[in-house]
Motif scaffolding. Structure first.
Motif, PDB file in Angstrom:
ATOM      1  N   THR A   1       0.809  -1.225   0.000  1.00  0.00           N
ATOM      2  CA  THR A   1       0.000   0.000   0.000  1.00  0.00           C
ATOM      3  C   THR A   1       0.837   1.268   0.000  1.00  0.00           C
ATOM      4  OG1 THR A   1      -0.129  -0.078   2.419  1.00  0.00           O
ATOM      5  CG2 THR A   1      -1.914  -1.142   1.175  1.00  0.00           C
ATOM      6  N   ASN A   2       2.155   1.110   0.109  1.00  0.00           N
ATOM      7  CA  ASN A   2       3.044   2.277   0.138  1.00  0.00           C
ATOM      8  C   ASN A   2       4.197   2.033  -0.832  1.00  0.00           C
ATOM      9  OD1 ASN A   2       5.024   4.227   0.745  1.00  0.00           O
ATOM     10  ND2 ASN A   2       4.256   4.442   2.841  1.00  0.00           N
ATOM     11  N   MET A   3       4.368   2.941  -1.780  1.00  0.00           N
ATOM     12  CA  MET A   3       5.381   2.760  -2.802  1.00  0.00           C
ATOM     13  C   MET A   3       6.780   2.678  -2.205  1.00  0.00           C
ATOM     14  SD  MET A   3       5.902   4.934  -6.324  1.00  0.00           S
ATOM     15  CE  MET A   3       6.244   6.460  -5.429  1.00  0.00           C
ATOM     16  N   ASN A   4       7.015   3.384  -1.112  1.00  0.00           N
ATOM     17  CA  ASN A   4       8.337   3.351  -0.488  1.00  0.00           C
ATOM     18  C   ASN A   4       8.662   1.979   0.101  1.00  0.00           C
ATOM     19  OD1 ASN A   4       8.818   6.092  -1.056  1.00  0.00           O
ATOM     20  ND2 ASN A   4       7.763   6.735   0.811  1.00  0.00           N
ATOM     21  N   ASP A   5       7.630   1.219   0.449  1.00  0.00           N
ATOM     22  CA  ASP A   5       7.834  -0.111   1.019  1.00  0.00           C
ATOM     23  C   ASP A   5       7.908  -1.195  -0.049  1.00  0.00           C
ATOM     24  OD1 ASP A   5       7.680   1.046   3.515  1.00  0.00           O
ATOM     25  OD2 ASP A   5       5.523   0.660   3.728  1.00  0.00           O
TER      26      ASP A   5
ATOM     27  N   LYS B   1       0.673  -3.331  -7.697  1.00  0.00           N
ATOM     28  CA  LYS B   1      -0.027  -2.297  -8.457  1.00  0.00           C
ATOM     29  C   LYS B   1       0.917  -1.199  -8.952  1.00  0.00           C
ATOM     30  CE  LYS B   1      -1.399   0.320  -4.306  1.00  0.00           C
ATOM     31  NZ  LYS B   1      -2.564   0.805  -3.536  1.00  0.00           N
ATOM     32  N   TYR B   2       2.102  -1.122  -8.346  1.00  0.00           N
ATOM     33  CA  TYR B   2       3.064  -0.108  -8.765  1.00  0.00           C
ATOM     34  C   TYR B   2       3.830  -0.510 -10.027  1.00  0.00           C
ATOM     35  CZ  TYR B   2       2.015   1.713  -4.154  1.00  0.00           C
ATOM     36  OH  TYR B   2       1.352   2.196  -3.044  1.00  0.00           O
ATOM     37  N   ASP B   3       3.551  -1.709 -10.547  1.00  0.00           N
ATOM     38  CA  ASP B   3       4.154  -2.170 -11.796  1.00  0.00           C
ATOM     39  C   ASP B   3       3.251  -1.877 -12.992  1.00  0.00           C
ATOM     40  OD1 ASP B   3       6.486  -3.287 -10.613  1.00  0.00           O
ATOM     41  OD2 ASP B   3       5.343  -5.065 -10.026  1.00  0.00           O
ATOM     42  N   TRP B   4       2.344  -0.926 -12.840  1.00  0.00           N
ATOM     43  CA  TRP B   4       1.327  -0.695 -13.862  1.00  0.00           C
ATOM     44  C   TRP B   4       1.902  -0.530 -15.271  1.00  0.00           C
ATOM     45  CZ3 TRP B   4      -3.321  -1.161 -15.651  1.00  0.00           C
ATOM     46  CH2 TRP B   4      -3.723  -0.384 -16.738  1.00  0.00           C
TER      47      TRP B   4
ATOM     48  N   SER C   1      -8.129  -5.129  -8.006  1.00  0.00           N
ATOM     49  CA  SER C   1      -8.450  -5.540  -6.636  1.00  0.00           C
ATOM     50  C   SER C   1      -7.322  -5.286  -5.654  1.00  0.00           C
ATOM     51  CB  SER C   1      -8.810  -7.032  -6.625  1.00  0.00           C
ATOM     52  OG  SER C   1      -7.718  -7.802  -7.111  1.00  0.00           O
ATOM     53  N   LEU C   2      -6.211  -4.719  -6.131  1.00  0.00           N
ATOM     54  CA  LEU C   2      -5.057  -4.528  -5.235  1.00  0.00           C
ATOM     55  C   LEU C   2      -5.116  -3.187  -4.529  1.00  0.00           C
ATOM     56  CD1 LEU C   2      -2.170  -5.938  -7.484  1.00  0.00           C
ATOM     57  CD2 LEU C   2      -3.572  -7.123  -5.799  1.00  0.00           C
TER      58      LEU C   2
END
Length: 637
Positions: free
Chosen positions: A474-478, A615-618, A636-637
């Motif tokens: 849920t957090n791009m930094n993580d 989801k950050y690999d869009w 759903s992510l």
């Protein structure tokens, strides 16, 4: 950094310091001349500047052609200016001394990232997202018309008559869009479109340089005429037509071969005998391949290497270069000294090395047009170099360089040049880095346009099962830590449970930082025999790793995406493929799924493929699964 310029409240202080230094230098010159009348006076506009390693003195060299008298050439151009049919001057409207689009409200909106966005169809470019700062007068951003000077446009239209209609349409639509002086981000650029795209942008660039030069020549004539006719009156005040330094165009490229392509694009608009190109032989020698060297990529039979690989790596692929180009009415001078040139072609690495060595980037203070081509290749080099160069654009100079401050446009003095710079960025596909540059670093108050593409699913061998494995984040930094944790605690242990999947397995890792992390894990904890292929592997290392993997001596093969980008080796012996993340280049996905079938007797059911994603690999998912399927994967992510 110790040489970085400060912004904000120090703007006035810096300008006053520069003015004081400039005045002091002029007084010292006058004092020396009065003491010794035999000392010749130096030109007031003589530049004191950094010297670069690949800048060689032209003294004593034999010119390729008889040099053109620049003063006579300028006089001829002034007559042409007076007689040429006037066209709509978008340059003067946007880059003049008082552009209407540059307001406090527009600057505040840009700084707050407060943009009004809309989707629109741009003929020849497809669907595009247009953004203008909130509060900007929409009349100033209305549909523009091509405003290329007749002298350049007439010859260009004659050449277009011999080109395919699709290329002509693409070029005309590009020129129309660029005439708005808005930023343009081309998120896709097919191989067949690259040359016409370069030529159109090069024409827009030459038009910019020519209009700027003509404005300066006109004002020079006005000042000269005033001095002769009204020597006791104050000179005209509306002659602000320059920046702090002369270079106004910067083209950032990954390789010397790309610089050679842009040289050809520029000189396609300056043909002989109308134009003279100085130092052309030297440029072709330094930016092409050495004599008698055969380019194995360009000379290979079609199909031997992937077309995109040939297009990227043919020719001279040195990534450390910089060259200044001076433009006059009749000449194009290569290897001009940076403070006397109009256009700079360089790699991010080449500029960074010179800036760090000289602790000065004043030649980037007055860049009005930025072009960054092949951004996808630049992301495979070191993107930090691009960010470094961007951080030095349009800052206040550290030295005066004998600048006539009465000729500097007011928005330069106010420190607002970045709000008017037109940036043109081009990539084969989008990455988070390229989108971040567009979102955060392009501040043109006239607005910006970003093209969009709906991707279709990439072609893969029939029957191969593709298992897309998601992990929660849920957090791009993580995201890097979450991905590593899921890979080491769930995906890899599951694979190792099965004998068939724990041998002949490739782990493909797109990120260099992730690759180091995964490599260290395999070395310390995995407990399986493995080989490594990275961009730093020697030819001997590559040969040993490939042989050990193919023979079964090594069960796992770790491959970095940068290795495949630079080498493009076909790997035999693969039965299982794990993508630590979706690859940036969609073609790499297809290629690795096809490699198992290089071996005889392999069926589709023998091959497994797992893709770890969030989801950050869009961007990467979209290019592989297609826009619609990728939306379902991340919904759903």
């Amino acid at each position: 950094m110790p040489y970085a310029m400060s912004d904000g409240n120090s703007t006035t202080t810096q300008l006053l310091t520069l003015l004081n230094v400039s005045t002091t230098r002029v007084k010292r010159k006058v004092a020396v001349q009065e003491e010794d009348e035999f000392i010749p006076s130096e030109k007031l506009n003589k530049r004191k500047s950094a010297k670069f390693a690949d800048e060689v003195s032209e003294k004593g060299s034999t010119p390729e052609q008889e040099p053109i008298d620049e003063e006579k050439d300028a006089a001829v151009e002034l007559k042409e200016v007076g007689g040429e049919k006037e066209v709509e001057d978008g340059y003067e409207r946007h880059f003049g001394n008082s552009p209407e689009v540059l307001t406090e409200s527009s600057r505040v909106s840009v700084d707050k990232k407060d943009w009004i966005t809309s989707k629109q169809k741009v003929n020849g470019l497809g669907i595009a997202v247009a953004s203008i700062p909130t509060g900007t007068d929409t009349a100033s951003t209305s549909t523009p018309k091509i405003d290329i000077l007749d002298r350049l446009h007439t010859a260009y239209k004659e050449r277009q008559a011999k080109q395919p209609h699709r290329h002509v349409d693409l070029q005309n639509n590009l020129l129309t869009t660029l005439a708005s002086r808005q930023d343009l981000y081309l998120t896709t650029n097919p191989i067949e479109s690259r040359k016409p795209t370069r030529e159109a942008i090069a024409l827009h660039t030459l038009n910019h340089v020519t209009r700027k030069r003509r404005r300066v020549l006109k004002n020079n004539e006005r000042l000269s005429h005033h001095t002769k006719t009204n020597p006791n009156d104050l000179p005209p005040e509306d002659v602000q037509d320059q920046g702090f330094t002369r270079p106004s165009v910067l083209i950032l490229l990954p390789f010397r071969s790309a610089a050679l392509d842009w040289f050809h694009a520029i000189t396609s608009h300056t043909p002989s005998p109308e134009f003279q190109i100085e130092n052309q032989s030297r440029f072709l020698s330094e930016y092409g391949l050495p004599p008698n060297v055969v380019d194995k990529l360009a000379s290979a039979e079609p199909g031997t290497y992937p077309p995109d690989h040939v297009e990227t790596f043919k020719g001279n692929v040195d990534d450390n270069f910089r060259v200044g180009i001076k433009m006059t009415r009749k000449t194009v001078k290569m290897f001009a000294e940076f403070y006397q040139c109009d256009l700079i072609i360089a790699s991010p690495l080449g500029l960074r090395r010179s800036i760090e060595k000289e602790k000065n980037a004043d030649y980037l203070t007055s860049i009005e047009m930025l072009i960054v081509d092949q951004m996808d290749a630049l992301t495979m080099q070191n993107w930090e170099h691009v960010k470094f160069v961007m951080s030095h654009l349009n800052k206040l100079p550290k030295e005066s360089h004998d600048t006539d401050f009465s000729r500097i446009k007011s928005w330069y003095l106010d420190g607002h040049a970045a709000y008017l710079r037109q940036s043109i960025t081009i990539s084969s596909y989008e990455t988070p880095e390229t989108r971040a540059l567009y979102n955060a670093l392009l501040k043109n108050v006239a607005g910006k346009v970003r093209t969009e593409k709906r991707w279709m699913p990439i072609e893969v061998p029939d029957g191969v099962n593709q298992d897309f494995v998601h992990f929660d984040c849920t957090n791009m930094n993580d995201e890097p830590d979450k991905r590593f944790h899921h890979f080491t605690t769930q995906l890899l242990p599951t694979v190792l449970k099965y004998a068939v999947q724990s041998t002949n397995t490739v782990v493909f890792v797109p990120s260099s930082f992730d690759f180091i992390r995964v490599h260290n894990y395999f070395r310390k904890h995995a407990g399986v025999p493995f080989a490594v292929l990275s961009e730093y592997s020697s030819n001997q290392d590559i040969s040993r790793a490939r042989q050990a993997f193919f023979s079964g001596a090594k069960s796992f093969l770790l491959v970095s995406e940068r290795f495949h980008f630079y080498k493009r080796y076909k790997i035999r012996g693969i039965r299982n493929i794990i993508f630590y993340a979706p690859p940036e280049h969609p073609q790499f996905f297809t290629e690795y799924l096809s490699y198992p079938f290089l071996d005889d007797g392999v069926e589709a059911s023998d091959v497994t493929c797992k893709v770890l994603y969030s989801k950050y690999d869009w961007f990467r998912l979209e290019r592989i699964a297609g826009t619609d399927a990728a939306a379902e994967l991340v919904k759903s992510l």
